[in-house]
Write a protein that holds these residues in place. Sequence first.
Motif, PDB file in Angstrom:
ATOM      1  N   SER A 216       0.831  -1.199   0.000  1.00 13.75           N
ATOM      2  CA  SER A 216       0.000   0.000   0.000  1.00 13.75           C
ATOM      3  C   SER A 216       0.870   1.255   0.000  1.00 13.75           C
ATOM      4  O   SER A 216       2.068   1.228   0.308  1.00 13.75           O
ATOM      5  CB  SER A 216      -0.907  -0.014   1.239  1.00 13.75           C
ATOM      6  OG  SER A 216      -0.115   0.024   2.419  1.00 13.75           O
ATOM      7  N   TRP A 217       0.207   2.375  -0.289  1.00 11.51           N
ATOM      8  CA  TRP A 217       0.928   3.657  -0.291  1.00 11.51           C
ATOM      9  C   TRP A 217       1.462   4.011   1.096  1.00 11.51           C
ATOM     10  O   TRP A 217       2.609   4.474   1.182  1.00 11.51           O
ATOM     11  CB  TRP A 217      -0.007   4.762  -0.794  1.00 11.51           C
ATOM     12  CG  TRP A 217      -0.131   4.773  -2.291  1.00 11.51           C
ATOM     13  CD1 TRP A 217      -1.167   4.307  -3.048  1.00 11.51           C
ATOM     14  CD2 TRP A 217       0.839   5.276  -3.212  1.00 11.51           C
ATOM     15  NE1 TRP A 217      -0.927   4.478  -4.391  1.00 11.51           N
ATOM     16  CE2 TRP A 217       0.331   5.087  -4.523  1.00 11.51           C
ATOM     17  CE3 TRP A 217       2.103   5.857  -3.084  1.00 11.51           C
ATOM     18  CZ2 TRP A 217       0.998   5.459  -5.682  1.00 11.51           C
ATOM     19  CZ3 TRP A 217       2.784   6.226  -4.228  1.00 11.51           C
ATOM     20  CH2 TRP A 217       2.241   6.031  -5.497  1.00 11.51           C
ATOM     21  N   PRO A 218       0.736   3.848   2.157  1.00 13.04           N
ATOM     22  CA  PRO A 218       1.319   4.153   3.477  1.00 13.04           C
ATOM     23  C   PRO A 218       2.573   3.343   3.771  1.00 13.04           C
ATOM     24  O   PRO A 218       3.533   3.864   4.350  1.00 13.04           O
ATOM     25  CB  PRO A 218       0.190   3.807   4.452  1.00 13.04           C
ATOM     26  CG  PRO A 218      -1.054   3.989   3.642  1.00 13.04           C
ATOM     27  CD  PRO A 218      -0.703   3.519   2.273  1.00 13.04           C
ATOM     28  N   GLN A 219       2.565   2.083   3.348  1.00 10.76           N
ATOM     29  CA  GLN A 219       3.753   1.266   3.570  1.00 10.76           C
ATOM     30  C   GLN A 219       4.946   1.796   2.771  1.00 10.76           C
ATOM     31  O   GLN A 219       6.075   1.864   3.277  1.00 10.76           O
ATOM     32  CB  GLN A 219       3.470  -0.188   3.183  1.00 10.76           C
ATOM     33  CG  GLN A 219       2.518  -0.894   4.128  1.00 10.76           C
ATOM     34  CD  GLN A 219       2.226  -2.319   3.681  1.00 10.76           C
ATOM     35  OE1 GLN A 219       2.417  -2.672   2.515  1.00 10.76           O
ATOM     36  NE2 GLN A 219       1.742  -3.126   4.600  1.00 10.76           N
ATOM     37  N   GLN A 220       4.696   2.179   1.536  1.00 14.38           N
ATOM     38  CA  GLN A 220       5.789   2.705   0.720  1.00 14.38           C
ATOM     39  C   GLN A 220       6.328   4.030   1.295  1.00 14.38           C
ATOM     40  O   GLN A 220       7.544   4.260   1.302  1.00 14.38           O
ATOM     41  CB  GLN A 220       5.299   2.903  -0.721  1.00 14.38           C
ATOM     42  CG  GLN A 220       4.955   1.599  -1.435  1.00 14.38           C
ATOM     43  CD  GLN A 220       4.458   1.838  -2.852  1.00 14.38           C
ATOM     44  OE1 GLN A 220       4.290   2.975  -3.281  1.00 14.38           O
ATOM     45  NE2 GLN A 220       4.188   0.745  -3.561  1.00 14.38           N
TER      46      GLN A 220
ATOM     47  N   VAL B  24       8.426   3.204   4.378  1.00 17.62           N
ATOM     48  CA  VAL B  24       9.750   2.679   4.001  1.00 17.62           C
ATOM     49  C   VAL B  24      10.639   3.790   3.478  1.00 17.62           C
ATOM     50  O   VAL B  24      11.841   3.855   3.777  1.00 17.62           O
ATOM     51  CB  VAL B  24       9.585   1.564   2.952  1.00 17.62           C
ATOM     52  CG1 VAL B  24      10.959   1.156   2.403  1.00 17.62           C
ATOM     53  CG2 VAL B  24       8.880   0.362   3.559  1.00 17.62           C
ATOM     54  N   THR B  25      10.070   4.703   2.698  1.00 21.41           N
ATOM     55  CA  THR B  25      10.870   5.817   2.164  1.00 21.41           C
ATOM     56  C   THR B  25      11.413   6.686   3.294  1.00 21.41           C
ATOM     57  O   THR B  25      12.584   7.088   3.280  1.00 21.41           O
ATOM     58  CB  THR B  25      10.000   6.661   1.214  1.00 21.41           C
ATOM     59  OG1 THR B  25       9.530   5.842   0.136  1.00 21.41           O
ATOM     60  CG2 THR B  25      10.806   7.827   0.656  1.00 21.41           C
ATOM     61  N   VAL B  26      10.558   6.977   4.282  1.00 16.57           N
ATOM     62  CA  VAL B  26      11.013   7.804   5.413  1.00 16.57           C
ATOM     63  C   VAL B  26      12.110   7.090   6.186  1.00 16.57           C
ATOM     64  O   VAL B  26      13.129   7.697   6.575  1.00 16.57           O
ATOM     65  CB  VAL B  26       9.817   8.146   6.328  1.00 16.57           C
ATOM     66  CG1 VAL B  26      10.297   8.812   7.617  1.00 16.57           C
ATOM     67  CG2 VAL B  26       8.836   9.038   5.594  1.00 16.57           C
ATOM     68  N   ILE B  27      11.919   5.801   6.445  1.00 14.11           N
ATOM     69  CA  ILE B  27      12.918   5.033   7.195  1.00 14.11           C
ATOM     70  C   ILE B  27      14.256   5.028   6.449  1.00 14.11           C
ATOM     71  O   ILE B  27      15.329   5.140   7.069  1.00 14.11           O
ATOM     72  CB  ILE B  27      12.419   3.582   7.426  1.00 14.11           C
ATOM     73  CG1 ILE B  27      11.215   3.582   8.379  1.00 14.11           C
ATOM     74  CG2 ILE B  27      13.541   2.732   8.001  1.00 14.11           C
ATOM     75  CD1 ILE B  27      11.496   4.159   9.736  1.00 14.11           C
ATOM     76  N   MET B  28      14.229   4.935   5.138  1.00 15.05           N
ATOM     77  CA  MET B  28      15.466   4.920   4.352  1.00 15.05           C
ATOM     78  C   MET B  28      16.098   6.317   4.257  1.00 15.05           C
ATOM     79  O   MET B  28      17.310   6.442   4.074  1.00 15.05           O
ATOM     80  CB  MET B  28      15.182   4.386   2.943  1.00 15.05           C
ATOM     81  CG  MET B  28      14.772   2.913   2.906  1.00 15.05           C
ATOM     82  SD  MET B  28      14.304   2.379   1.236  1.00 15.05           S
ATOM     83  CE  MET B  28      15.837   2.649   0.344  1.00 15.05           C
ATOM     84  N   THR B  29      15.268   7.365   4.384  1.00 14.24           N
ATOM     85  CA  THR B  29      15.785   8.736   4.274  1.00 14.24           C
ATOM     86  C   THR B  29      16.457   9.197   5.557  1.00 14.24           C
ATOM     87  O   THR B  29      17.431   9.956   5.523  1.00 14.24           O
ATOM     88  CB  THR B  29      14.642   9.697   3.908  1.00 14.24           C
ATOM     89  OG1 THR B  29      14.037   9.274   2.682  1.00 14.24           O
ATOM     90  CG2 THR B  29      15.163  11.125   3.745  1.00 14.24           C
ATOM     91  N   VAL B  30      15.936   8.726   6.697  1.00 16.57           N
ATOM     92  CA  VAL B  30      16.448   9.200   7.987  1.00 16.57           C
ATOM     93  C   VAL B  30      17.954   9.010   8.143  1.00 16.57           C
ATOM     94  O   VAL B  30      18.660   9.938   8.584  1.00 16.57           O
ATOM     95  CB  VAL B  30      15.676   8.510   9.131  1.00 16.57           C
ATOM     96  CG1 VAL B  30      16.379   8.749  10.479  1.00 16.57           C
ATOM     97  CG2 VAL B  30      14.263   9.039   9.197  1.00 16.57           C
ATOM     98  N   PRO B  31      18.547   7.843   7.815  1.00 18.83           N
ATOM     99  CA  PRO B  31      20.007   7.715   7.991  1.00 18.83           C
ATOM    100  C   PRO B  31      20.804   8.734   7.189  1.00 18.83           C
ATOM    101  O   PRO B  31      21.811   9.263   7.681  1.00 18.83           O
ATOM    102  CB  PRO B  31      20.287   6.286   7.515  1.00 18.83           C
ATOM    103  CG  PRO B  31      19.006   5.565   7.692  1.00 18.83           C
ATOM    104  CD  PRO B  31      17.945   6.570   7.382  1.00 18.83           C
ATOM    105  N   PHE B  32      20.360   9.026   5.956  1.00 12.86           N
ATOM    106  CA  PHE B  32      21.082  10.011   5.143  1.00 12.86           C
ATOM    107  C   PHE B  32      20.999  11.406   5.764  1.00 12.86           C
ATOM    108  O   PHE B  32      21.987  12.144   5.814  1.00 12.86           O
ATOM    109  CB  PHE B  32      20.510  10.026   3.721  1.00 12.86           C
ATOM    110  CG  PHE B  32      20.894   8.837   2.908  1.00 12.86           C
ATOM    111  CD1 PHE B  32      22.078   8.825   2.195  1.00 12.86           C
ATOM    112  CD2 PHE B  32      20.062   7.721   2.844  1.00 12.86           C
ATOM    113  CE1 PHE B  32      22.435   7.720   1.432  1.00 12.86           C
ATOM    114  CE2 PHE B  32      20.408   6.625   2.087  1.00 12.86           C
ATOM    115  CZ  PHE B  32      21.597   6.616   1.383  1.00 12.86           C
ATOM    116  N   VAL B  33      19.793  11.773   6.224  1.00 16.21           N
ATOM    117  CA  VAL B  33      19.636  13.099   6.837  1.00 16.21           C
ATOM    118  C   VAL B  33      20.445  13.195   8.124  1.00 16.21           C
ATOM    119  O   VAL B  33      21.096  14.219   8.400  1.00 16.21           O
ATOM    120  CB  VAL B  33      18.145  13.373   7.098  1.00 16.21           C
ATOM    121  CG1 VAL B  33      17.979  14.694   7.846  1.00 16.21           C
ATOM    122  CG2 VAL B  33      17.373  13.407   5.777  1.00 16.21           C
ATOM    123  N   LEU B  34      20.438  12.135   8.928  1.00 15.50           N
ATOM    124  CA  LEU B  34      21.229  12.142  10.153  1.00 15.50           C
ATOM    125  C   LEU B  34      22.722  12.278   9.853  1.00 15.50           C
ATOM    126  O   LEU B  34      23.452  12.989  10.562  1.00 15.50           O
ATOM    127  CB  LEU B  34      20.969  10.870  10.959  1.00 15.50           C
ATOM    128  CG  LEU B  34      19.605  10.778  11.656  1.00 15.50           C
ATOM    129  CD1 LEU B  34      19.467   9.446  12.382  1.00 15.50           C
ATOM    130  CD2 LEU B  34      19.441  11.930  12.639  1.00 15.50           C
TER     131      LEU B  34
END
Length: 400
Positions: free
Chosen positions: A132-136, A139-149
Motif C-alpha cells: 500500500s501507499w502508506p507502507q511505501q 519505508v521511504t522515510v525510514i530509508m531517508t532518515v540515515p542520510f539526513v542524520l
Amino acid sequence: MQRLYDFLRRHPTGVDVFWAVVLLGLSGMSMVSGMYDAGREEILAIPVALGLSTVVALRRRLPEKMLLLAIAVGVLQLVGGVRPGIGNFAMLVITFTVATIGERWASRLALICSLTAAGLSQLRWEAEPGGSWPQQIFVTVIMTVPFVLAWVMGDSLRTRRAYFNQLEERAARLEREREAQSKVAVAAERARIARELHDVVAHNVSVMVVQADGAAYVMDAAPDQARQALETISSTGRQALAEMRRLLGVLRTGDTREGGEYVPQPDVEQIEDLVDQVRRTGLAVDFKVEGTARPLPSGVELTAYRIVQEALTNTRKHGGPDAGASVRLVYFDDGLGLLVEDDGRGAAHELYEDGGADGAGHGMIGMRERVGMVGGTLDAGPRPGGGFRISALLPLKPAD
C-alpha cells in the motif's frame, strides 16, 4: 593503543583505503552469492562496486569530486537496474564527509540527494511489490532518515570545528596583542627612565661642573668660598647618586623602593629647594608662586619639577655669564601653569631641539614627552628681547 590512534590520525587516507577494500570485498561477496540477476545487472554491478569503493577511498582528499562520482554511480544504478547493496553504504559516508569538510554547494547538493535518494529508490524498486501507499511512504522515510542524520552530524561537526578554530584564532590574536602591549609598555618604561636619567645627570652634573670651576678659580684667593663650593659638589653628587640608585633599582626589581623604603618622587614643593640649589651655583633666580597651592597628581608634580630643572640647567649651559632667570608657578582651577625665562644670550632653537649646543642631551624632547603624557601643552623658544622662554600648562586630569 595511543600509538595506534596517533598513527591512524597521521594517515587518514590509508584508513579510508582500508575501509574501501573491505567494502569492495563485501560487495564482491554479495555478487558471488547471487544477489544480482545474471546478465546486464551483474555486469553493471562490478563498476558500481568499484566506483563506490573509490568514493570511500578518496572521500577526504577529493570530497566534492567523490560526491559527484557517488551521484553518477547512483544514476547508473537507477538506469541499469542494479539494486542497492552493501556498497551503497559509501553514499552515507560521502554525505557525512561533504557536510563536514566540503564546499557549501557540495554540502547542499548532498542534502538534496539525501532527501530524494530513498524516494527514487522506492519508485524504482518497491520493497514489497503490491504494498500500500502508506507502507511505501513509511519505508521511504525510514530509508531517508540515515542520510539526513549523516548530513546533520557532518554539518554540526563543521560548525563545531569552525567555532574552535575561531577560538584558537582569537586566543592567538589576544596573545599577539598582549605581547605587543608588553613591548610598548617596556619601551615606554625605558623612555621614562631615560628621561629621568637625563634630568638627574644633566642637572646635577652641571651644578657640579659649575661649582668645580668656581672652586678652582677662587682656591687661592678665597679658600672659604672654595670650601663651600666643594661642599655643594659633595651634596649634589650624593643627591645624584641617590636618584640614580632609585632608577637602577626600578630597572632591577621593577619596584620604586630602595633598602625596603619607598623613595618619593620630586614634587612641586621641592622646586623651591631646587631653585636654592641653583642660586648657590651663582645663577640669579627669581621664584614666585601665584594662586592657592593645593595637592596635585603625582605625574603633574613630577613633570613640573623636571621642566623647571631642565630649564634652569639649560640656562646655566647656554645663558652665558651674568645670566638671570625667573620661575613662575601659577595654580589655576583646572591645572598648573609654569613659566621659566632667562635673559641670557641663549642658544639657537634648533640646538635646544637637538639636545643643546653639545648635541649630547635630549632636554626639550624629554620636556615635550613629559607634558604630552599628562595631557598638557608646552611652548618653548627664544624671547623677542633676548634669552629663552619656556611656558607649560599642566591639566589636573589627562586629556581623553
